[in-house]
Design a protein around this motif. Structure first.
Motif, PDB file in Angstrom:
ATOM      1  N   ASN A 319     -22.206  12.990 -23.486  1.00 36.85           N
ATOM      2  CA  ASN A 319     -22.306  13.045 -24.953  1.00 36.85           C
ATOM      3  C   ASN A 319     -22.952  14.337 -25.452  1.00 36.85           C
ATOM      4  O   ASN A 319     -23.587  14.355 -26.502  1.00 36.85           O
ATOM      5  CB  ASN A 319     -23.070  11.833 -25.492  1.00 36.85           C
ATOM      6  N   VAL A 320     -22.766  15.406 -24.676  1.00 40.96           N
ATOM      7  CA  VAL A 320     -23.232  16.738 -25.080  1.00 40.96           C
ATOM      8  C   VAL A 320     -22.011  17.586 -25.396  1.00 40.96           C
ATOM      9  O   VAL A 320     -20.982  17.498 -24.726  1.00 40.96           O
ATOM     10  CB  VAL A 320     -24.078  17.396 -23.974  1.00 40.96           C
ATOM     11  N   ILE A 321     -22.115  18.421 -26.428  1.00 35.33           N
ATOM     12  CA  ILE A 321     -21.017  19.283 -26.845  1.00 35.33           C
ATOM     13  C   ILE A 321     -21.502  20.729 -26.887  1.00 35.33           C
ATOM     14  O   ILE A 321     -22.587  21.019 -27.408  1.00 35.33           O
ATOM     15  CB  ILE A 321     -20.500  18.886 -28.251  1.00 35.33           C
ATOM     16  N   PHE A 322     -20.682  21.630 -26.343  1.00 34.22           N
ATOM     17  CA  PHE A 322     -20.942  23.066 -26.425  1.00 34.22           C
ATOM     18  C   PHE A 322     -19.816  23.705 -27.239  1.00 34.22           C
ATOM     19  O   PHE A 322     -18.816  24.172 -26.690  1.00 34.22           O
ATOM     20  CB  PHE A 322     -20.995  23.701 -25.033  1.00 34.22           C
ATOM     21  N   PRO A 323     -19.939  23.740 -28.553  1.00 36.39           N
ATOM     22  CA  PRO A 323     -18.846  24.241 -29.408  1.00 36.39           C
ATOM     23  C   PRO A 323     -18.474  25.707 -29.179  1.00 36.39           C
ATOM     24  O   PRO A 323     -17.376  26.123 -29.520  1.00 36.39           O
ATOM     25  CB  PRO A 323     -19.395  24.041 -30.829  1.00 36.39           C
ATOM     26  N   LEU A 324     -19.387  26.506 -28.600  1.00 31.49           N
ATOM     27  CA  LEU A 324     -19.114  27.935 -28.417  1.00 31.49           C
ATOM     28  C   LEU A 324     -18.530  28.257 -27.043  1.00 31.49           C
ATOM     29  O   LEU A 324     -18.252  29.424 -26.756  1.00 31.49           O
ATOM     30  CB  LEU A 324     -20.406  28.753 -28.601  1.00 31.49           C
ATOM     31  N   GLY A 325     -18.336  27.257 -26.212  1.00 26.32           N
ATOM     32  CA  GLY A 325     -17.960  27.494 -24.826  1.00 26.32           C
ATOM     33  C   GLY A 325     -16.706  28.311 -24.627  1.00 26.32           C
ATOM     34  O   GLY A 325     -16.574  29.050 -23.658  1.00 26.32           O
TER      35      GLY A 325
END
Length: 602
Positions: A319-325
């Motif tokens: 449930n972790v998001i890295f939008p810049l990945g």
């Protein structure tokens, strides 16, 4: 480090000095009341920098923005984005003398309170006085104010919380303790170890994805937590179809699309590689089981931050998001206009020809669009590292001599070996020769504060081909559930079978990945640590420069090192080339860092 000296600092004092963040973290600033109980709530960590600001914008852009002045929400998107600004260091803790204490948000307003009188700090030298702390405090407030400006610009709520006490115990205290102790694995005086721990590693492990994530979920009701890290997560095993309710469709469609894209990249990275067949098999077994996320390198390899994330446990990445990945940080030379991209293409899809993070920030007029990157250790800021850390050591750093490792001659003097780490320039005044730190005395016959130096950045004393990590200190990511009652499902199964696996590794942030062989010595030997589980042996195919105990070794798999399998602190290093009687040629060496032009260009 004498832990008792740290324990003498009451936690209630640390927390009390964080009162300007509010006792129950209620000092929240809300700019939009648009929320629905059935929305997906995403809490975004906002530091005040451009990366976290753009991450918040990208997620906000997925949701339906309020219209008019009524701030009425529609069901489309079904996403509620909330900002969370955390402070991990309280400059007021540095003033242990009998002075008046003024909290950051009260400086200059005439409000103050006296400190508790029975506070004992582990001090051996005068602390930085008011100007240094005031500057740090002002910088901290500026970060919060920048976060506040961005949140207001995006019309999202912003919460503020302090994890100063958690940071002190789980990051800062171990950091200082490691500086004050040295590895005694070896007896040869040339191999004496200078340790240099990595606080960013522990900060991600225990604070950002520990205390902060817990707070976001338990206190703010987050369904997902997002940060501005340059990394990617394949949420393998997450069933997006069952969660795809009508008012969440846009969000889960994006999550499913991203997951499918990353799955293709993983399989392409592993395809045809015999050494990675075990990982393909492992991935296939986990595909239809519980949610086991896999940590992947950021698309912009010049900004990839998986090295610092390699200590975060698998379950903590759920449930972790890295939008810049998938984005690049640098501004493009001929950037496309924001309106030229189809809806969300510049955000999450169509990686080719995308806008960069800076491009997006400027085009949507984010207040921090032109803000410079913050570098260095967060609790030190722009202050002198040695002077700052010396305040917290249990004993005053003892002065000593610099000794030339080739001649045995004293070539200078230093104010304490803890100020130096393997491979750095010694900066010895009064001489024409440039020296580099290569070791520390520690065999009982040479004083412990002797620092050995060499006269060449590629001296054989700086290079080794092996390092060792305590097995139970290494964090494996994305291979299964963590160890529990003797269950080793999270460990590569070839290691469990006594086999060697071929991987890639780095011992520094952004260092070019180096091919290596990894084995598990699960039986005790004279050279192993006291851990009952033995140690991991990482043997490089080419000599590596300046391997330093306390620093992190991160392991990767795939043709291009796409998959980060985890990381852990280096316990000790093998014999140097000098100790093995070997000479050095540039063609046999691996670059020590991304800017090691002497080798990269050779």
């Amino acid at each position: 480090m004498d832990r008792k000296s740290f324990a003498s600092i009451p936690l209630k004092f640390i927390r009390a000095n964080c009162k300007h963040f509010a006792t129950t973290n209620q000092r929240d600033v809300s700019f939009s009341s648009c929320s629905r109980n059935d929305n997906v709530k995403i809490v975004v960590a906002m530091s005040g920098g451009v990366d976290s600001s753009v991450a918040a914008y990208l997620l906000k852009d997925l949701s339906q923005k309020p219209t008019g002045t009524t701030e009425k929400c529609t069901d489309e998107g079904g996403i509620e984005v909330v900002g969370l600004h955390m402070s991990n260091w309280n400059a007021l803790d540095e003033d242990a003398d009998d002075v008046v204490d003024v909290s950051c948000n009260e400086r200059g307003r005439g409000k103050s309170q006296s400190k508790t009188s029975n506070i004992s700090y582990p001090l051996t030298s005068p602390r930085p006085r008011r100007p240094s702390n005031s500057t740090f405090c002002e910088a901290s407030e500026k970060e919060y104010n920048d976060s506040q400006s961005v949140a207001q610009h995006l019309s999202i709520p912003l919460h503020r919380v302090s994890f100063a006490s958690e940071y002190w115990i789980q990051v800062f205290e171990p950091f200082v303790e490691s500086l004050s102790t040295a590895s005694d694995d070896t007896k040869n005086h040339i191999s004496g170890e200078l340790t240099m721990p990595n606080p960013d590693f522990n900060c991600n492990t225990f604070i950002k994805f520990g205390a902060m994530k817990d707070y976001a979920v338990k206190k703010l009701g987050a369904n997902f937590v997002a940060t501005g890290h340059y990394a990617q997560l394949w949420h393998r095993g997450y069933d997006f179809s069952t969660s795809n309710k009508q008012n969440h469709s846009q969000f889960f469609e994006w999550m499913a699309e991203t997951s499918a894209s990353l799955e293709r990249k993983v399989h392409a990275s592993l395809a045809g590689r015999q050494e990675d067949e075990w990982l393909l098999s492992n991935s296939a077994q986990l595909q239809n089981k519980s949610h086991i996320p896999m940590l992947l390198a950021g698309a912009d390899r010049s900004k990839d931050q998986t090295y610092f994330l390699s200590g975060v446990k698998t379950e903590r990445l759920r449930n972790v998001i890295f939008p810049l990945g998938h984005l690049a940080k640098k501004q493009s030379t001929e950037p496309r206009r924001l309106e030229d991209a189809s809806h969300h293409d510049h955000l999450f899809n169509n990686v080719d020809n995308q806008l960069s993070v800076r491009d997006i920030a400027h085009r949507v007029k984010i207040p921090t669009a032109s803000k410079k990157e913050s570098m260095g250790i967060c609790f030190i800021g722009k202050r002198n590292f040695g002077q700052f850390v010396s305040q917290y050591l249990p004993d005053t750093p003892a002065p000593g001599s610099f000794v030339d490792v080739d001649t045995g001659e004293i070539v200078g003097h230093h104010r304490g070996s803890m100020h130096y780490t393997i491979g750095q320039g010694a900066k010895i005044s009064g001489g024409s020769t440039k020296y580099f730190v290569c070791g520390k005395g520690g065999d009982g016959t040479i004083e412990d504060n002797t620092v050995f130096v060499c006269n060449d950045t590629h001296h054989p004393s700086l290079y080794t081909v092996e390092l060792y990590v305590d097995f139970n200190a290494f964090n494996w990511i994305g291979l299964g559930e963590s160890i529990n009652d003797g269950n080793f499902g999270h460990v590569p199964y070839p290691l469990l079978e006594g086999r060697t696996i071929e991987l890639l590794a780095r011992t520094r942030h952004l260092q070019p990945l180096a091919p290596c062989s990894v084995t598990w010595q699960n039986k005790q030997s004279d050279n192993s640590s006291s851990s009952s589980l033995g140690r991991l042996v990482v043997k490089f195919h080419r000599p590596m420069r300046a391997i330093t105990p306390g620093q992190i070794v991160a392991l990767y798999a795939g043709t291009d090192g796409l998959i980060c399998l985890g990381g852990g602190p280096i316990h000790s290093r093998g014999k140097s080339l000098m100790e093995c009687g070997l000479e050095v040629s540039l063609s046999m060496l691996h670059p020590s860092g991304h800017n090691d032009l002497s080798l990269i260009s050779s």
